[in-house]
Design an enzyme around this catalytic site. Structure first.
Site, PDB file in Angstrom:
ATOM      1  N   LYS A 154       1.730  -9.349  -5.452  1.00  0.00           N
ATOM      2  CA  LYS A 154       2.076 -10.714  -5.020  1.00  0.00           C
ATOM      3  C   LYS A 154       0.996 -11.720  -5.432  1.00  0.00           C
ATOM      4  O   LYS A 154       1.290 -12.771  -5.991  1.00  0.00           O
ATOM      5  CB  LYS A 154       2.258 -10.784  -3.493  1.00  0.00           C
ATOM      6  CG  LYS A 154       3.344  -9.881  -2.949  1.00  0.00           C
ATOM      7  CD  LYS A 154       3.473 -10.006  -1.449  1.00  0.00           C
ATOM      8  CE  LYS A 154       2.245  -9.621  -0.654  1.00  0.00           C
ATOM      9  NZ  LYS A 154       1.830  -8.200  -0.801  1.00  0.00           N
ATOM     10  N   ARG A 185       5.485 -13.139   7.012  1.00  0.00           N
ATOM     11  CA  ARG A 185       5.399 -11.684   7.107  1.00  0.00           C
ATOM     12  C   ARG A 185       6.150 -11.150   8.320  1.00  0.00           C
ATOM     13  O   ARG A 185       6.160  -9.936   8.538  1.00  0.00           O
ATOM     14  CB  ARG A 185       3.929 -11.292   7.234  1.00  0.00           C
ATOM     15  CG  ARG A 185       3.324 -10.621   6.010  1.00  0.00           C
ATOM     16  CD  ARG A 185       1.866 -10.346   6.343  1.00  0.00           C
ATOM     17  NE  ARG A 185       1.258  -9.367   5.494  1.00  0.00           N
ATOM     18  CZ  ARG A 185       0.476  -9.668   4.453  1.00  0.00           C
ATOM     19  NH1 ARG A 185       0.253 -10.903   4.114  1.00  0.00           N
ATOM     20  NH2 ARG A 185      -0.098  -8.695   3.776  1.00  0.00           N
ATOM     21  N   ARG A 218      -8.559  -2.028  -6.404  1.00  0.00           N
ATOM     22  CA  ARG A 218      -8.499  -3.505  -6.442  1.00  0.00           C
ATOM     23  C   ARG A 218      -9.890  -4.131  -6.269  1.00  0.00           C
ATOM     24  O   ARG A 218     -10.655  -3.745  -5.399  1.00  0.00           O
ATOM     25  CB  ARG A 218      -7.570  -4.009  -5.338  1.00  0.00           C
ATOM     26  CG  ARG A 218      -7.612  -5.519  -5.189  1.00  0.00           C
ATOM     27  CD  ARG A 218      -6.393  -6.078  -4.517  1.00  0.00           C
ATOM     28  NE  ARG A 218      -6.309  -5.765  -3.107  1.00  0.00           N
ATOM     29  CZ  ARG A 218      -5.302  -6.186  -2.320  1.00  0.00           C
ATOM     30  NH1 ARG A 218      -4.312  -6.897  -2.831  1.00  0.00           N
ATOM     31  NH2 ARG A 218      -5.282  -5.865  -1.053  1.00  0.00           N
ATOM     32  N   ARG A 228     -12.170  -5.083  -0.951  1.00  0.00           N
ATOM     33  CA  ARG A 228     -11.867  -5.455   0.434  1.00  0.00           C
ATOM     34  C   ARG A 228     -12.036  -4.282   1.383  1.00  0.00           C
ATOM     35  O   ARG A 228     -11.658  -3.161   1.064  1.00  0.00           O
ATOM     36  CB  ARG A 228     -10.419  -5.985   0.508  1.00  0.00           C
ATOM     37  CG  ARG A 228     -10.317  -7.393   0.005  1.00  0.00           C
ATOM     38  CD  ARG A 228      -8.926  -7.867  -0.183  1.00  0.00           C
ATOM     39  NE  ARG A 228      -7.991  -7.462   0.877  1.00  0.00           N
ATOM     40  CZ  ARG A 228      -6.710  -7.806   0.880  1.00  0.00           C
ATOM     41  NH1 ARG A 228      -6.221  -8.552  -0.087  1.00  0.00           N
ATOM     42  NH2 ARG A 228      -5.921  -7.404   1.847  1.00  0.00           N
ATOM     43  N   ARG A 252      -1.263  -0.293   6.631  1.00  0.00           N
ATOM     44  CA  ARG A 252      -0.712  -1.592   6.212  1.00  0.00           C
ATOM     45  C   ARG A 252       0.686  -1.433   5.614  1.00  0.00           C
ATOM     46  O   ARG A 252       1.553  -2.277   5.805  1.00  0.00           O
ATOM     47  CB  ARG A 252      -1.667  -2.277   5.226  1.00  0.00           C
ATOM     48  CG  ARG A 252      -2.861  -2.899   5.945  1.00  0.00           C
ATOM     49  CD  ARG A 252      -4.011  -3.189   5.028  1.00  0.00           C
ATOM     50  NE  ARG A 252      -3.668  -4.047   3.930  1.00  0.00           N
ATOM     51  CZ  ARG A 252      -4.246  -4.010   2.728  1.00  0.00           C
ATOM     52  NH1 ARG A 252      -5.195  -3.124   2.483  1.00  0.00           N
ATOM     53  NH2 ARG A 252      -3.883  -4.839   1.806  1.00  0.00           N
TER      54      ARG A 252
HETATM   55  P1  ADP Z   1      -2.211  -7.873   0.716  1.00  0.00           P
HETATM   56  O1  ADP Z   1      -2.647  -8.676  -0.505  1.00  0.00           O
HETATM   57  O2  ADP Z   1      -2.697  -6.485   0.642  1.00  0.00           O
HETATM   58  O3  ADP Z   1      -0.744  -7.949   0.964  1.00  0.00           O
HETATM   59  P2  ADP Z   1      -3.235 -10.032   2.310  1.00  0.00           P
HETATM   60  O4  ADP Z   1      -4.445 -10.510   1.607  1.00  0.00           O
HETATM   61  O5  ADP Z   1      -1.981 -10.824   2.139  1.00  0.00           O
HETATM   62  O6  ADP Z   1      -2.978  -8.513   1.949  1.00  0.00           O
HETATM   63  O7  ADP Z   1      -3.516  -9.925   3.861  1.00  0.00           O
HETATM   64  C1  ADP Z   1      -4.669  -9.266   4.349  1.00  0.00           C
HETATM   65  C2  ADP Z   1      -4.581  -9.207   5.869  1.00  0.00           C
HETATM   66  O8  ADP Z   1      -4.574 -10.558   6.405  1.00  0.00           O
HETATM   67  C3  ADP Z   1      -3.318  -8.571   6.432  1.00  0.00           C
HETATM   68  O9  ADP Z   1      -3.415  -7.149   6.505  1.00  0.00           O
HETATM   69  C4  ADP Z   1      -3.261  -9.224   7.826  1.00  0.00           C
HETATM   70  O10 ADP Z   1      -4.232  -8.659   8.700  1.00  0.00           O
HETATM   71  C5  ADP Z   1      -3.706 -10.644   7.522  1.00  0.00           C
HETATM   72  N1  ADP Z   1      -2.565 -11.490   7.147  1.00  0.00           N
HETATM   73  C6  ADP Z   1      -2.334 -12.087   5.945  1.00  0.00           C
HETATM   74  N2  ADP Z   1      -1.197 -12.792   5.968  1.00  0.00           N
HETATM   75  C7  ADP Z   1      -0.674 -12.646   7.224  1.00  0.00           C
HETATM   76  C8  ADP Z   1       0.498 -13.120   7.857  1.00  0.00           C
HETATM   77  N3  ADP Z   1       1.375 -13.883   7.226  1.00  0.00           N
HETATM   78  N4  ADP Z   1       0.693 -12.768   9.158  1.00  0.00           N
HETATM   79  C9  ADP Z   1      -0.186 -12.023   9.821  1.00  0.00           C
HETATM   80  N5  ADP Z   1      -1.297 -11.507   9.279  1.00  0.00           N
HETATM   81  C10 ADP Z   1      -1.553 -11.822   7.981  1.00  0.00           C
HETATM   82  P1  ADP Z   2      -0.699  -7.861  -3.337  1.00  0.00           P
HETATM   83  O1  ADP Z   2      -1.131  -9.314  -3.329  1.00  0.00           O
HETATM   84  O2  ADP Z   2       0.793  -7.709  -3.327  1.00  0.00           O
HETATM   85  O3  ADP Z   2      -1.372  -7.056  -2.294  1.00  0.00           O
HETATM   86  P2  ADP Z   2      -2.283  -7.693  -5.797  1.00  0.00           P
HETATM   87  O4  ADP Z   2      -1.770  -8.779  -6.659  1.00  0.00           O
HETATM   88  O5  ADP Z   2      -3.559  -7.929  -5.077  1.00  0.00           O
HETATM   89  O6  ADP Z   2      -1.136  -7.240  -4.738  1.00  0.00           O
HETATM   90  O7  ADP Z   2      -2.386  -6.377  -6.689  1.00  0.00           O
HETATM   91  C1  ADP Z   2      -2.859  -5.150  -6.144  1.00  0.00           C
HETATM   92  C2  ADP Z   2      -3.619  -4.366  -7.220  1.00  0.00           C
HETATM   93  O8  ADP Z   2      -2.679  -3.914  -8.206  1.00  0.00           O
HETATM   94  C3  ADP Z   2      -4.666  -5.180  -7.968  1.00  0.00           C
HETATM   95  O9  ADP Z   2      -5.769  -4.345  -8.255  1.00  0.00           O
HETATM   96  C4  ADP Z   2      -3.956  -5.612  -9.253  1.00  0.00           C
HETATM   97  O10 ADP Z   2      -4.861  -5.815 -10.350  1.00  0.00           O
HETATM   98  C5  ADP Z   2      -3.025  -4.440  -9.505  1.00  0.00           C
HETATM   99  N1  ADP Z   2      -1.738  -4.814 -10.137  1.00  0.00           N
HETATM  100  C6  ADP Z   2      -0.998  -5.927  -9.887  1.00  0.00           C
HETATM  101  N2  ADP Z   2       0.133  -5.918 -10.627  1.00  0.00           N
HETATM  102  C7  ADP Z   2       0.103  -4.779 -11.355  1.00  0.00           C
HETATM  103  C8  ADP Z   2       1.006  -4.188 -12.327  1.00  0.00           C
HETATM  104  N3  ADP Z   2       2.151  -4.778 -12.678  1.00  0.00           N
HETATM  105  N4  ADP Z   2       0.656  -3.009 -12.879  1.00  0.00           N
HETATM  106  C9  ADP Z   2      -0.508  -2.407 -12.520  1.00  0.00           C
HETATM  107  N5  ADP Z   2      -1.387  -2.895 -11.620  1.00  0.00           N
HETATM  108  C10 ADP Z   2      -1.085  -4.067 -11.032  1.00  0.00           C
END
Ligand code: ADP
Ligand code: ADP
Length: 220
Positions: free
Chosen positions: A18, A93, A132, A164, A175
């Site tokens: 995302k 979310r 990541r 992270r 998660r």
């Molecule tokens: P990821 O990229 O792995 O999906 P995020 O960076 O979006 O994770 O979120 C990291 C953490 O921040 C989540 O596990 C949660 O604790 C908190 N968080 C982020 N967005 C939300 C949301 N919309 N509602 C509640 N908690 C959130």
């Molecule tokens: P989210 O925001 O949904 O948690 P991220 O964009 O942070 O996901 O991506 C999670 C991890 O996967 C990062 O290390 C990123 O570089 C990698 N990644 C993202 N898209 C791809 C893809 N299409 N193929 C392989 N690795 C990916």
């Protein structure tokens, strides 16, 4: 051109891509990338009260309560740089957050145009999050799939990358479970609103971007 502001909601499990995609899509469309996770992490590094509260949930892989999350995103979307809209990443979310977003947008002459759902199987999510690396500006890398040009510094601003705390394997699995229990119901919510477009997130990053842009082009 739409007279209403354009909002794109990136949906998908942790690690689906995302953030990676939201950054590129926002740049291509001239919109702002609004990531709730990045907003919480900024608060955390500034040691604000919100940051301290959020940290207790984030380190456990739990969702931060709806009321504080909604208030934080509402404030961000009310700033002038969001006048044309935004690419939302990590918000909403929960069903309560989705309803709050629709209400916010209705009040500000905006609407959700499309909700790309990035599909990636669980095993790949665990591998992605384990490798990541991120920059403070929210740019995302992967040790193997998408390494920075210089180890471990951001390609654009040269700032040091970090891993992270919540990307540890134990927290990652939790998660994913939290996503399935609390966020996955939004798939049906957006599907019934006619906004959901499913994208195969296992493809190369550029191909996923192309599929999302096609979905947006069809919807807007
Ligand atoms: P990821 O990229 O792995 O999906 P995020 O960076 O979006 O994770 O979120 C990291 C953490 O921040 C989540 O596990 C949660 O604790 C908190 N968080 C982020 N967005 C939300 C949301 N919309 N509602 C509640 N908690 C959130
Ligand atoms: P989210 O925001 O949904 O948690 P991220 O964009 O942070 O996901 O991506 C999670 C991890 O996967 C990062 O290390 C990123 O570089 C990698 N990644 C993202 N898209 C791809 C893809 N299409 N193929 C392989 N690795 C990916």
């Amino acid at each position: 051109m739409n007279e209403k502001a354009t909002y794109i909601v990136m949906l998908g499990p942790p690690g689906a891509g995302k953030g990676t995609q939201a950054k590129v899509i926002a740049e291509r469309l001239g919109l702002v990338h609004v990531s709730s996770g990045d907003l919480f992490r900024e608060n955390l590094s500034r040691e604000t009260e919100l940051g301290k509260l959020a940290q207790t949930y984030m380190t456990k892989g739990e969702l931060v309560p709806d009321d504080v999350t909604i208030a934080m995103v509402k404030e961000r979307l009310s700033r002038p740089d969001c006048a044309l809209g935004a690419v939302l990443d990590g918000f909403p979310r929960t069903p309560a957050q989705a309803e709050a977003l629709e209400k916010m947008l209705a009040e500000s002459n905006g609407r959700i145009n499309v909700v790309p759902l990035i599909n990636v199987p669980d095993q790949a999510l665990v591998e992605r999050l384990g490798g990541r690396w991120m920059s403070a500006s929210g740019r995302v890398y992967h040790a193997l799939n998408n390494p920075p040009k210089v180890k471990w510094f951001d390609d654009v601003d040269g700032s040091p990358l970090f891993q992270r705390d919540d990307d540890k394997p134990e927290t990652v699995q939790h998660r994913i479970d939290v996503y399935k229990a609390q966020t996955a119901p939004l798939i049906a919510f957006f599907k019934s609103a006619g906004l959901l477009v499913e994208v195969d997130g296992t493809q190369d990053i550029d191909k996923v971007t192309e599929d999302i842009l096609t979905a947006i082009g069809t919807a807007c």
